[in-house]
Design an enzyme around this catalytic site. Sequence first.
Site: not given
Ligand code: GLU
Length: 422
Positions: A111
């Site tokens: 993240k």
């Molecule tokens: N931000 C989204 C999540 O929390 C998508 C992450 C992604 O597609 O890599 O799952």
Amino acid sequence: MTMSEQSPAVNPFETAKRQIDIVADLLHLNGGMREVLKSPKRELTVNFPVRMDDGSFRVYTGYRVQYNMARGPTKGGIRYHPQVTLDEVRALAAWMTWKCAVVNIPYGGAKGGIICDPKHLSLAETERLTRRFASEIAPIIGPEIDIPAPDVYTDSQTMAWIMDTYSMQKGYSVPGVVTGKPISIGGSEGRGEATGRGCSYVIREAAHELGFKVKGASVAVQGFGNAGSVVANLLHDEQGAKIIAVSDSKGGIVNPDGFNPHAVEEHKKKTGSVVGFPGAKAVSNEEILELPCDVLVPAALENQLTKKNADRVRAKIVAEAANGPTLPEADTIFFQKGITVLPDILANAGGVTVSYFEWAQDIQGFFWTLDEVNQRLERVMTTSYADMRKKAKEHQIHNRTAAYVLAIQRVVDAIRIRGFYP
Ligand code: GLU
């Protein structure tokens, strides 16, 4: 964001580690393995200057945390928010690891985040902030290393800038470095609504198992953004649900007779908020969680459902489109009250699932139709829901723990079979 109930006292990474301990006990994991699971593998903090429109410079801080890569390249979004902290990004990266494992896609978790207030940045400032951050994290991202995506207050335009910045540094286009891109540069059909769509599928499955129909059921959605607005639209359009309340960072609206979520979306586009939608009464972000309804969808930020308010939740299903909206004490209360929780790592996994499809399409240079994407997404979501329910029944545990057991077992298997280097 002014969601007042978001308590700064609760550190999401502490919550993430407590969740790991609960499952480590069930799986009888030894101390060393627990430590591995509770440790983010790689963390990068960057402080970087951005030129503002008035000619001045400001220094911003951003993070990228790659939590665990035992199952593959790391994957996860980037959020822009004034309250971003390193511990929040760590928690979100851990949750991405379990999320990818629970839907069985070949990724680890990561993240990123920048501490900033995107509502007070112009488009040009946001672009410069994004491009500079992209070049700061460029050494540790890439299609085979770590693949960012949109999250809170970032979108397909943000991804286009990151893809372009990274590609300019390489000297050729690298579409697979991020997902959630616009279709015109290698994005996937269906990615934009994938998080909400995946969530609508598991709500359908859970309602079916509980013996009630989504058609006519009442739904309240906290957070009318990337995920929440799509859940509302799809439950309304495809499953005939009655959307009785929605909210955003400025407040919420309620009408027990239901309203058309598309009209609310239009209103939000025009005025910047759902607040003031004609024919609806005002409701706060705290109150929306406690409304009588069949399905409650927390789709905003962490720490919304706590031991203080869990007892007053009256929904049959709590479907977590947000990451980390429920604290462990609230989970226990929901379990005792017989409220079905669809945990974040499953309920919002549709986004990363279609991200995986996008990445696979980019790497092959071969693109799928919307139908193909949605059919595959539906299969992943319904299979993962069934796997989770099987574990929950087998061990007499609630859904979150069951999803974690599935996910952590998969990560542990990968760690064990790879062994420890050197
Ligand atoms: N931000 C989204 C999540 O929390 C998508 C992450 C992604 O597609 O890599 O799952």
